[in-house]
Design a protein around this motif. Structure first.
Motif, short mmCIF file in Angstrom:
data_model
loop_
_atom_site.label_atom_id
_atom_site.label_comp_id
_atom_site.label_asym_id
_atom_site.label_seq_id
_atom_site.Cartn_x
_atom_site.Cartn_y
_atom_site.Cartn_z
N TYR A 67 0.85 -1.18 0.00
CA TYR A 67 0.00 0.00 0.00
C TYR A 67 0.89 1.24 0.00
CZ TYR A 67 -4.76 -1.82 0.80
OH TYR A 67 -6.00 -2.40 0.68
N THR A 68 0.26 2.42 -0.07
CA THR A 68 1.02 3.67 -0.13
C THR A 68 1.25 4.31 1.23
OG1 THR A 68 -1.04 4.91 -0.48
CG2 THR A 68 0.17 4.22 -2.45
N GLU A 69 0.71 3.73 2.30
CA GLU A 69 0.81 4.38 3.60
C GLU A 69 2.25 4.64 4.04
OE1 GLU A 69 -3.33 4.22 3.52
OE2 GLU A 69 -1.85 2.75 2.84
N THR A 70 3.13 3.66 3.87
CA THR A 70 4.50 3.85 4.33
C THR A 70 5.23 4.86 3.45
OG1 THR A 70 5.22 1.92 3.04
CG2 THR A 70 4.67 1.57 5.36
N LEU A 71 5.00 4.80 2.15
CA LEU A 71 5.64 5.74 1.24
C LEU A 71 5.21 7.17 1.56
CD1 LEU A 71 7.55 5.50 -1.21
CD2 LEU A 71 5.53 5.44 -2.68
N PHE A 72 3.92 7.36 1.79
CA PHE A 72 3.42 8.69 2.11
C PHE A 72 3.93 9.17 3.46
CE2 PHE A 72 0.29 11.47 4.13
CZ PHE A 72 0.20 12.49 3.19
N THR A 73 3.92 8.29 4.46
CA THR A 73 4.36 8.69 5.80
C THR A 73 5.84 9.02 5.80
OG1 THR A 73 2.68 7.23 6.76
CG2 THR A 73 4.38 8.05 8.24
N ALA A 74 6.64 8.30 5.01
CA ALA A 74 8.06 8.62 4.93
C ALA A 74 8.26 10.05 4.41
CB ALA A 74 8.77 7.62 4.01
N ALA A 75 7.53 10.39 3.33
CA ALA A 75 7.62 11.76 2.79
C ALA A 75 7.13 12.77 3.81
CB ALA A 75 6.83 11.86 1.50
N ALA A 76 6.02 12.46 4.50
CA ALA A 76 5.45 13.40 5.47
C ALA A 76 6.38 13.63 6.65
CB ALA A 76 4.10 12.88 5.95
N ALA A 77 6.95 12.55 7.19
CA ALA A 77 7.80 12.68 8.37
C ALA A 77 9.04 13.52 8.07
CB ALA A 77 8.19 11.30 8.88
N TRP A 78 9.69 13.22 6.95
CA TRP A 78 10.89 13.98 6.61
C TRP A 78 10.56 15.39 6.17
CZ3 TRP A 78 15.26 12.89 8.55
CH2 TRP A 78 15.58 11.57 8.86
#
Length: 402
Positions: free
Chosen positions: A170-181
């Motif tokens: 899913y895209t959750e980890t990809l999105f959260t990585a961008a959001a966190a950084w």
């Protein structure tokens, strides 16, 4: 848990110095190592529970993680690009243009580069992104508080009730990585990088609107404060040009994909029409209110009361974040993402998953746990990991999407 955050200026990525970028990266990774190891342990706990359950039921754990629900749509886009549609019995049409392109593009690229299947490529992207996200979450927590809080914050994200999605294609980890950084960059005045990460997020999920709003709100408030100082406009622009440039970069990914769909369908509002066909239009919370009322007045009103209690808990946690005086970009992102998750007409069961990237919601709990004795905190996190793994296993073995 309502005390104000005291930023640790030495946490997360090291401050610019005469050392090389490689040395700074090594130091940053060494500082984040405990967070990454404990996060990985939390996710492996959930995977182990799933593996045991699927072995007992004769199912394939990796298939459940890589070939169910949205992951199938992403793989289809990766394989054949856009153009696939499904017409449902009620006459509505589900088009693959509802799914943003970054994950399928990464799946396709990795599949061709490593000669692996798209399902394996999707899991590889998601699992790698989950570690990048955990690192970014640690960096934000450590900067806002301290190292221990950062570690616990990353682990809490890994034991979130729907954290099993972090192990899916899913895209959750990809999105959260961008959001966190992105949030870390905003906190450290790296605005061009923050805007670039917002563009990346905008090619990943529609909820990138929360990141765009966070950067925009922060920029406007900062510029208004500077101008009221008062300071000459020219001086403010020279001082804040990176912030302005990063803010202008932020929406390009999201707008670019919406424009792509509009051109493909020859309708500037086609993307929103497609989302509406999927039942994901914005209704101001009418669907949520109707769902709560239906459960309160249904045959099992206790279910409705439980949902109302969950909503009250969410409101309380948001209030704790406000009382904690989280920095403006962090707080604006969190509130915007929560609101986007609540005011849409999406399937109710997906809302906890949609809110999962709002990891600052876990910061008050991380601050509280950081005060506990280490043994007590570890046992608590271990229990949460088991509970999260069990919930995820039950969901994955069920019929409905997360």
């Amino acid at each position: 848990m309502s005390e104000h955050l005291a930023p640790d200026r030495t946490a997360g990525l090291p401050a610019p110095s005469t050392t090389s970028g490689r040395d700074r990266a090594r130091k940053a990774l060494r500082a984040a190592a405990p967070a990454l190891l404990w996060y990985a342990a939390a996710r492996l706990t959930g995977m182990l529970i799933l593996a045991v359950a699927t072995h007992l039921t004769g199912k394939d754990a990796l298939h459940l993680l890589s070939n169910r629900w949205d992951s199938v749509w992403y793989q289809r886009v990766a394989a054949d690009w856009y153009g696939y549609e499904v017409r449902l019995p009620d006459g509505s049409v589900h088009a693959d243009l509802a799914f943003f392109p970054l994950l399928p593009a990464l799946e396709r690229g990795l599949s061709e580069a490593l000669h692996i299947g798209l399902a394996t490529a999707g899991l590889t992207v998601a699992w790698t992104a989950s570690l990048v996200a955990a690192w970014g979450i640690y960096a934000v927590g450590a900067r806002l508080r301290d190292h221990r809080t950062g570690v616990i914050l990353a682990v809490l994200w890994g034991v979130y009730p729907t954290a099993f999605v972090q192990s899916m294609a899913y895209t959750e980890t990809l999105f959260t990585a961008a959001a966190a950084w992105l949030l870390y960059c905003a906190l450290t005045d790296r605005w061009i990088i923050a805007g670039t990460l917002a563009t990346v997020a905008g090619l990943t999920r529609p909820s990138a609107a929360a990141l765009i709003a966070a950067l925009g709100i922060t920029a406007v408030v900062t510029l208004v404060r500077d101008l009221r100082a008062p300071a000459p406009l020219g001086q403010v622009l020279r001082l804040r040009w990176r912030m302005i440039a990063g803010t202008l970069l932020a929406p390009l990914g999201w707008l670019g994909y919406v424009a792509f769909v509009g051109i493909r369908r020859q309708d500037p509002f086609a993307y929103f029409t497609i989302q509406g066909d999927w039942g994901n239009h914005i209704d101001g919370g009418a669907a949520l209110a109707g769902f709560l009322w239906k459960n309160l007045t249904g045959p099992v009103p206790l279910a409705g009361l439980g949902l109302c209690a969950a909503m009250a808990l969410l409101a309380w946690v948001v209030w704790l974040c406000v009382r904690q005086r989280q920095p403006l970009p962090v707080l604006a992102y969190t509130i915007a993402l929560v609101m986007l998750s609540l005011i849409g007409a999406a399937y109710f069961g997906s809302r906890p998953r949609l809110m999962m990237p709002a990891f600052p919601l876990l910061l008050p709990a991380a601050v509280a746990l950081a005060r506990w004795r280490p043994v007590r905190a570890r046992w608590t996190l271990a229990a949460l990991a088991v509970a999260s793994g069990a919930y995820g296993t039950i969901t994955l073995l069920g019929s409905g999407p997360p």
